[in-house]
Write a protein that holds these residues in place. Structure first.
Motif, PDB file in Angstrom:
ATOM      1  N   ASN A  33       0.818  -1.203   0.000  1.00  0.00           N
ATOM      2  CA  ASN A  33       0.000   0.000   0.000  1.00  0.00           C
ATOM      3  C   ASN A  33       0.853   1.255   0.000  1.00  0.00           C
ATOM      4  OD1 ASN A  33       0.565   0.470   2.902  1.00  0.00           O
ATOM      5  ND2 ASN A  33      -0.749  -1.310   3.185  1.00  0.00           N
ATOM      6  N   TYR A  34       0.234   2.342  -0.413  1.00  0.00           N
ATOM      7  CA  TYR A  34       0.871   3.662  -0.412  1.00  0.00           C
ATOM      8  C   TYR A  34       0.434   4.417   0.830  1.00  0.00           C
ATOM      9  CZ  TYR A  34       2.231   3.119  -5.296  1.00  0.00           C
ATOM     10  OH  TYR A  34       2.790   2.678  -6.464  1.00  0.00           O
ATOM     11  N   TRP A  35       1.386   5.074   1.478  1.00  0.00           N
ATOM     12  CA  TRP A  35       1.094   5.941   2.624  1.00  0.00           C
ATOM     13  C   TRP A  35       1.336   7.380   2.179  1.00  0.00           C
ATOM     14  CZ3 TRP A  35       3.826   3.785   7.593  1.00  0.00           C
ATOM     15  CH2 TRP A  35       3.487   2.450   7.766  1.00  0.00           C
ATOM     16  N   THR A  72       7.985   1.906  13.195  1.00  0.00           N
ATOM     17  CA  THR A  72       7.493   3.252  12.920  1.00  0.00           C
ATOM     18  C   THR A  72       7.497   4.058  14.203  1.00  0.00           C
ATOM     19  OG1 THR A  72       5.981   2.269  11.300  1.00  0.00           O
ATOM     20  CG2 THR A  72       5.568   4.561  11.929  1.00  0.00           C
ATOM     21  N   LEU A  82      -2.341   9.972   8.126  1.00  0.00           N
ATOM     22  CA  LEU A  82      -1.993   9.287   6.880  1.00  0.00           C
ATOM     23  C   LEU A  82      -3.236   8.947   6.081  1.00  0.00           C
ATOM     24  CD1 LEU A  82       0.337   6.545   8.434  1.00  0.00           C
ATOM     25  CD2 LEU A  82       1.115   8.575   7.194  1.00  0.00           C
ATOM     26  N   VAL A  84      -3.926   5.955   3.568  1.00  0.00           N
ATOM     27  CA  VAL A  84      -3.307   4.693   3.158  1.00  0.00           C
ATOM     28  C   VAL A  84      -4.154   4.101   2.047  1.00  0.00           C
ATOM     29  CG1 VAL A  84      -2.591   2.400   3.914  1.00  0.00           C
ATOM     30  CG2 VAL A  84      -2.398   4.345   5.484  1.00  0.00           C
TER      31      VAL A  84
END
Length: 89
Positions: A33-35, A72, A82, A84
């Protein structure tokens, strides 16, 4: 311009200032996934020890779904917000 990446879902995540309260155990991403960092600042440390700093406007592709994972840490005095976006692959 990049070629389009199919997205499967989106979630909004808040990591509070001071997170984690104790040592963050290394963990893998549950899926690729993209954050998108909307606010706050955080650091991620990869299994090989490399640490990167992320601030608003940063984009991270989390794809360590196997192996030693990452930790993290919120390093700002404010929460990290964020977006996500889960990829379809």
């Amino acid at each position: 311009m990049s070629s389009p990446t199919p997205a499967e879902n989106v979630a909004f995540v808040t990591l509070p200032a001071g997170w984690p309260e104790s040592v963050d155990e290394p963990h893998v991403a549950p899926a690729r996934n993209y954050w998108f960092v909307l606010s706050g600042e955080m650091e991620l440390t990869a299994g090989d020890g490399e640490t990167r700093h992320f601030r608003p406007g940063s984009i991270l592709l989390a794809e360590d779904t196997t192996g030693t994972g990452h930790t993290t840490t919120v390093v700002s005095d404010s929460p990290v917000e964020l977006a996500v976006v889960g990829t379809a692959d």
